[in-house]
Design a protein around this motif. Structure first.
Motif, PDB file in Angstrom:
ATOM      1  N   CYS A  50       0.840  -1.211   0.000  1.00  0.00           N
ATOM      2  CA  CYS A  50       0.000   0.000   0.000  1.00  0.00           C
ATOM      3  C   CYS A  50       0.868   1.252   0.000  1.00  0.00           C
ATOM      4  N   LEU A  51       1.864   1.265   0.861  1.00  0.00           N
ATOM      5  CA  LEU A  51       2.756   2.433   0.949  1.00  0.00           C
ATOM      6  C   LEU A  51       3.540   2.641  -0.335  1.00  0.00           C
ATOM      7  N   GLU A  52       3.966   1.542  -0.944  1.00  0.00           N
ATOM      8  CA  GLU A  52       4.734   1.634  -2.178  1.00  0.00           C
ATOM      9  C   GLU A  52       3.896   2.270  -3.294  1.00  0.00           C
ATOM     10  N   MET A  53       2.605   1.932  -3.315  1.00  0.00           N
ATOM     11  CA  MET A  53       1.737   2.453  -4.367  1.00  0.00           C
ATOM     12  C   MET A  53       1.207   3.847  -4.049  1.00  0.00           C
ATOM     13  N   ASP A  54       1.052   4.144  -2.759  1.00  0.00           N
ATOM     14  CA  ASP A  54       0.527   5.443  -2.354  1.00  0.00           C
ATOM     15  C   ASP A  54       0.955   5.705  -0.913  1.00  0.00           C
ATOM     16  N   PRO A  55       1.912   6.624  -0.689  1.00  0.00           N
ATOM     17  CA  PRO A  55       2.431   6.875   0.656  1.00  0.00           C
ATOM     18  C   PRO A  55       1.378   7.332   1.667  1.00  0.00           C
ATOM     19  N   ASP A  56       0.237   7.830   1.195  1.00  0.00           N
ATOM     20  CA  ASP A  56      -0.818   8.270   2.114  1.00  0.00           C
ATOM     21  C   ASP A  56      -1.731   7.127   2.557  1.00  0.00           C
ATOM     22  N   ASN A  57      -1.554   5.961   1.962  1.00  0.00           N
ATOM     23  CA  ASN A  57      -2.484   4.856   2.206  1.00  0.00           C
ATOM     24  C   ASN A  57      -1.968   3.908   3.283  1.00  0.00           C
ATOM     25  N   LYS A  58      -1.784   4.422   4.489  1.00  0.00           N
ATOM     26  CA  LYS A  58      -1.364   3.579   5.608  1.00  0.00           C
ATOM     27  C   LYS A  58      -2.130   3.999   6.854  1.00  0.00           C
ATOM     28  N   THR A  59      -2.592   3.015   7.572  1.00  0.00           N
ATOM     29  CA  THR A  59      -3.205   3.317   8.858  1.00  0.00           C
ATOM     30  C   THR A  59      -2.100   3.335   9.903  1.00  0.00           C
ATOM     31  N   ASN A  60      -2.369   3.912  11.029  1.00  0.00           N
ATOM     32  CA  ASN A  60      -1.406   3.911  12.126  1.00  0.00           C
ATOM     33  C   ASN A  60      -1.644   2.745  13.076  1.00  0.00           C
ATOM     34  N   ASP A  61      -2.469   1.816  12.653  1.00  0.00           N
ATOM     35  CA  ASP A  61      -2.845   0.701  13.506  1.00  0.00           C
ATOM     36  C   ASP A  61      -2.481  -0.613  12.823  1.00  0.00           C
ATOM     37  N   ASP A  62      -1.519  -1.328  13.391  1.00  0.00           N
ATOM     38  CA  ASP A  62      -1.115  -2.615  12.829  1.00  0.00           C
ATOM     39  C   ASP A  62      -2.224  -3.659  12.896  1.00  0.00           C
ATOM     40  N   MET A  63      -3.236  -3.400  13.704  1.00  0.00           N
ATOM     41  CA  MET A  63      -4.332  -4.363  13.845  1.00  0.00           C
ATOM     42  C   MET A  63      -5.516  -4.039  12.933  1.00  0.00           C
ATOM     43  N   SER A  64      -5.370  -3.039  12.051  1.00  0.00           N
ATOM     44  CA  SER A  64      -6.426  -2.769  11.084  1.00  0.00           C
ATOM     45  C   SER A  64      -6.621  -4.009  10.222  1.00  0.00           C
ATOM     46  N   ILE A  86      -6.795  -3.507   5.812  1.00  0.00           N
ATOM     47  CA  ILE A  86      -5.432  -3.319   6.332  1.00  0.00           C
ATOM     48  C   ILE A  86      -4.924  -1.917   6.022  1.00  0.00           C
ATOM     49  N   CYS A  87      -5.184  -1.444   4.829  1.00  0.00           N
ATOM     50  CA  CYS A  87      -4.777  -0.090   4.458  1.00  0.00           C
ATOM     51  C   CYS A  87      -5.999   0.817   4.524  1.00  0.00           C
ATOM     52  N   ARG A  88      -5.800   2.086   4.275  1.00  0.00           N
ATOM     53  CA  ARG A  88      -6.921   3.024   4.384  1.00  0.00           C
ATOM     54  C   ARG A  88      -7.959   2.790   3.308  1.00  0.00           C
TER      55      ARG A  88
END
Length: 187
Positions: A50-64, A86-88
């Motif tokens: 997700c981050l590789e494709m879009d740096p804004d597409n990450k949650t701050n929660d590993d349990m998402s 898992i991602c936003r």
């Protein structure tokens, strides 16, 4: 007549499920580090994609994308993993494809041991009905390319099958809403 009955059942479920669906909780929950290694690896690789494709597409929660349920009333902490969550937002190549997103359930088989008991590609957020943390049913939509869906309904190349899953005697029962309420046995 059969189609009318299926539509009535669907209408009832659409009204009743918001009341039944809960944030599934088993007897306890696990932290990220307590999850099985395979589940942690799936989460990390999906987050990285997700981050590789879009740096804004990450949650701050590993349990998402992770929730817990007791599949059979045994008191186990069974794990539901939805790559869509898992991602936003869902991303092709990050646990999702044009055919949907990965949806997995892991059954606790012993102390700190789990086995995967369901692996499907879903095209919409599945609903999960639980009572006191114990699974009652799962609503799942898949495309014809997802194994058991033969694509007999719908128009165009992406035909959808809708199922209600229940678990009985450690086996999944798949109720195909197009065919009516006759369970199909599965693993």
């Amino acid at each position: 007549m059969r189609k009318f009955n299926v539509i009535r059942i669907l209408a009832f479920l659409m009204m009743a499920l918001p009341l039944l669906a809960t944030q599934s909780r088993a007897q306890g929950e696990l932290s990220f580090n307590q999850l099985p290694q395979n589940v942690r690896q799936t989460i990390r690789s999906t987050q990285n994609a997700c981050l590789e494709m879009d740096p804004d597409n990450k949650t701050n929660d590993d349990m998402s994308g992770v929730s817990f349920i007791d599949l059979d009333g045994s008191g186990g902490i069974d794990i539901i993993l939805s790559s869509r969550e898992i991602c936003r937002w869902p991303v092709k190549g990050a646990g999702c494809s044009t055919g949907g997103c990965a949806f997995e359930i892991w059954k606790q088989t012993g102390d700190r041991k789990w086995g995967k008991v369901l692996e499907e590609t879903e095209i919409a957020n599945p609903w999960i009905a639980a009572s006191d943390g114990k699974l009652q049913a799962i609503g799942l939509s898949t495309l014809q390319y997802s194994g058991r869906c033969d694509g007999r309904n719908g128009d165009g190349p992406k035909k959808v099958c809708n199922y209600i899953l229940t678990r009985k005697n450690n086996k999944w029962e798949w109720i195909d809403l197009e065919k009516g309420l006759q369970p199909q046995r599965g693993r």
